[in-house]
Write a protein that holds these residues in place. Structure first.
Motif, short mmCIF file in Angstrom:
data_model
loop_
_atom_site.label_atom_id
_atom_site.label_comp_id
_atom_site.label_asym_id
_atom_site.label_seq_id
_atom_site.Cartn_x
_atom_site.Cartn_y
_atom_site.Cartn_z
N VAL A 85 -7.44 5.43 3.51
CA VAL A 85 -6.57 4.35 2.80
C VAL A 85 -6.19 3.26 3.57
CG1 VAL A 85 -4.67 4.38 1.41
CG2 VAL A 85 -5.99 6.53 1.29
N CYS A 86 -5.69 3.61 4.73
CA CYS A 86 -5.48 2.51 5.79
C CYS A 86 -5.88 2.86 7.22
CB CYS A 86 -3.90 2.24 5.88
SG CYS A 86 -2.91 1.35 7.09
N ASN A 87 -6.36 1.89 8.00
CA ASN A 87 -6.88 2.11 9.27
C ASN A 87 -6.04 1.75 10.28
OD1 ASN A 87 -9.48 0.53 7.43
ND2 ASN A 87 -10.04 2.72 8.36
N VAL A 88 -5.07 0.90 10.18
CA VAL A 88 -4.01 0.28 11.26
C VAL A 88 -2.79 0.22 10.52
CG1 VAL A 88 -3.60 -1.10 12.98
CG2 VAL A 88 -6.06 -0.71 12.47
N TYR A 89 -1.61 0.54 11.21
CA TYR A 89 -0.32 0.56 10.42
C TYR A 89 0.48 0.12 11.61
CZ TYR A 89 4.08 1.61 8.11
OH TYR A 89 5.38 1.41 7.47
N ALA A 90 1.13 -1.24 11.60
CA ALA A 90 1.99 -1.64 12.68
C ALA A 90 3.49 -1.29 12.22
CB ALA A 90 1.95 -3.15 12.56
N GLU A 91 4.38 -0.44 13.07
CA GLU A 91 5.49 0.15 12.80
C GLU A 91 6.12 0.63 13.88
OE1 GLU A 91 8.41 0.65 11.55
OE2 GLU A 91 8.57 -0.32 9.52
N SER A 92 7.36 1.02 13.89
CA SER A 92 8.05 1.70 14.95
C SER A 92 7.35 2.99 15.29
CB SER A 92 9.62 1.72 14.81
OG SER A 92 9.72 2.91 13.75
N ILE A 93 7.18 3.35 16.53
CA ILE A 93 7.01 4.69 16.97
C ILE A 93 7.87 5.85 16.16
CG2 ILE A 93 6.91 6.36 18.90
CD1 ILE A 93 5.90 4.01 20.78
N GLY A 94 9.14 5.52 16.12
CA GLY A 94 10.09 6.66 15.41
C GLY A 94 9.53 6.83 14.10
N THR A 95 8.67 6.01 13.18
CA THR A 95 8.08 6.40 11.93
C THR A 95 7.07 7.72 12.23
OG1 THR A 95 8.02 4.10 11.56
CG2 THR A 95 6.69 5.35 10.16
N LEU A 96 6.79 7.98 13.30
CA LEU A 96 6.01 9.26 13.37
C LEU A 96 6.88 10.49 13.58
CD1 LEU A 96 3.40 8.01 16.18
CD2 LEU A 96 3.10 8.02 13.45
N ALA A 97 8.21 10.31 13.50
CA ALA A 97 8.83 11.64 13.56
C ALA A 97 8.61 12.67 12.63
CB ALA A 97 10.58 11.17 13.42
N PRO A 98 8.07 12.38 11.37
CA PRO A 98 7.92 13.63 10.61
C PRO A 98 6.92 14.31 11.14
CG PRO A 98 8.17 11.54 9.09
CD PRO A 98 8.07 11.10 10.88
N PHE A 99 5.78 13.84 11.91
CA PHE A 99 4.74 14.49 12.50
C PHE A 99 5.05 15.16 13.91
CE2 PHE A 99 3.62 10.89 9.92
CZ PHE A 99 2.79 11.31 8.90
N THR A 100 6.04 14.77 14.50
CA THR A 100 6.40 15.20 15.80
C THR A 100 7.87 14.87 16.12
OG1 THR A 100 5.98 15.45 18.26
CG2 THR A 100 5.35 13.29 17.35
N GLU A 101 8.52 15.70 16.88
CA GLU A 101 10.04 15.44 17.00
C GLU A 101 9.99 14.40 18.35
OE1 GLU A 101 12.32 18.98 17.45
OE2 GLU A 101 12.44 19.37 15.25
N LEU A 102 8.97 14.62 18.94
CA LEU A 102 8.85 13.75 20.18
C LEU A 102 9.27 12.15 19.77
CD1 LEU A 102 5.87 15.10 21.97
CD2 LEU A 102 8.37 15.46 22.80
N ALA A 103 8.78 11.89 18.70
CA ALA A 103 9.05 10.47 18.23
C ALA A 103 10.43 10.04 17.98
CB ALA A 103 8.07 10.16 16.96
N LEU A 116 0.89 -1.22 0.11
CA LEU A 116 -0.05 0.07 -0.18
C LEU A 116 0.94 1.24 -0.04
CD1 LEU A 116 -2.90 -0.87 2.49
CD2 LEU A 116 -2.66 -1.41 0.04
N GLY A 117 2.20 1.15 -0.13
CA GLY A 117 2.95 2.12 -0.06
C GLY A 117 4.01 2.19 0.98
N SER A 118 4.87 3.27 1.09
CA SER A 118 5.71 3.68 2.23
C SER A 118 5.19 3.94 3.36
CB SER A 118 6.65 4.71 1.71
OG SER A 118 6.13 5.74 1.61
N GLY A 119 5.84 3.89 4.82
CA GLY A 119 5.39 4.31 6.12
C GLY A 119 4.75 5.54 5.98
N GLN A 120 5.52 6.52 5.54
CA GLN A 120 4.94 8.08 5.70
C GLN A 120 3.82 8.17 5.00
OE1 GLN A 120 7.83 11.18 5.62
NE2 GLN A 120 6.28 12.72 5.38
#
Length: 282
Positions: free
Chosen positions: A68-86, A54-58
């Motif tokens: 397009v996707c309801n649930v995504y299984a990945e590392s919390i670090g994948t959320l870094a583009p959305f918040t530096e806290l990740a 279905l495409g890359s993580g971001q």
């Protein structure tokens, strides 16, 4: 999503994971799907897509709000583009070992960290799965930090990972995980870093000769959902999803611990040498 004939909530969810069948994260995600369907008495069904279908993580994360996707299984670090806290998920040498890592993430502090990252990024972070300490597989033997100068390796496209390897003087190259084997074969990169179970399932040990036990990151994978969508679900279903995520995550952690013990001799038998490092030097 919709309503059943008796007025109850029903939905068919699209669930994604970047790894493929046989990988422990894929199996944990499949288990999550089974549990959601079981606990909801079939009111929620899941279609699981692996291997970046279905495409890359971001891309997946950005499209969640549009269904397009309801649930995504990945590392919390994948959320870094959305918040530096990740980026805390990818911070090097933050933990002294597995016990320290587990004690943090299974505590109230761990719940608080996930909640704050989720609130800042706009996602619900559910459950948690230990994926093993990240180590380095390479075509040459390396022991000391200085040995990594100029070393070309595949790294996740997450800023913290890239900066860590740049700090060590290496040349990190963000690549899709599915492209890495070929990139090593062709000399585009000379190695990669990940957990041992991932290295084995992706056969990276077949195209490299050494596994450097850098143990530079202990990170956690979770089940990620759009926060607005999750919080709009009936409370009963929020509980079902949380419980399924925790149970599937625990199952994954247990399997990783077992696999790390069994995979090592198999990798060594395939003529791939493990190199110990003194992490106090890093």
């Amino acid at each position: 999503a919709g309503a059943a004939e008796d007025g109850g909530y029903t939905a068919n969810w699209i669930v994604a994971v970047n790894t493929s069948e046989g990988d422990l994260l894929y199996e944990a995600t499949n288990k999550f799907c089974e549990l959601v369907e079981e606990y909801s008495d079939g009111r929620i069904t899941c279609d699981l897509y692996g291997g970046t279908q279905l495409g890359s993580g971001q891309t997946l994360l950005e499209s969640m709000a549009y269904g397009v996707c309801n649930v995504y299984a990945e590392s919390i670090g994948t959320l870094a583009p959305f918040t530096e806290l990740a980026n805390i998920d990818a911070a090097p040498y933050l933990y002294t070992g597995y016990d320290h890592f587990i004690n943090v993430w299974q505590s109230d502090l761990g719940k608080e960290i996930k909640a704050e990252i989720g609130d800042a990024a706009g996602f619900a972070i559910l459950g948690g799965m230990y994926r093993g300490a990240r180590i380095t597989t390479a075509t040459k033997e390396m022991v000391h930090p200085a040995d990594f100068a100029g070393f070309k390796l595949r790294a996740p496209g997450i800023d913290m990972y890239v900066k860590t390897w740049e700090w060590l003087g290496a040349s990190p190259t963000p690549l899709a995980i599915t492209e890495t084997y070929t990139a090593i074969q062709q000399g585009t990169v000379n190695g990669a870093e990940n957990g041992l179970t991932n290295i084995a399932s992706l056969s990276w040990d077949e195209c490299t000769k050494y596994i450097i036990e850098t143990k530079h990151v202990y990170n956690t994978d979770s089940f990620i959902m759009d926060k607005t969508y999750f919080e709009a679900l009936p409370e009963e279903y929020q509980t079902i999803i949380r419980d399924a995520a925790v149970e599937a995550g625990k199952r994954c952690t247990d399997l990783v611990l077992e696999a790390n013990e069994s995979i090592r001799p198999e990798v060594e038998a395939a003529d791939c040498e493990f190199i110990e490092t003194d992490v106090t030097l890093w």
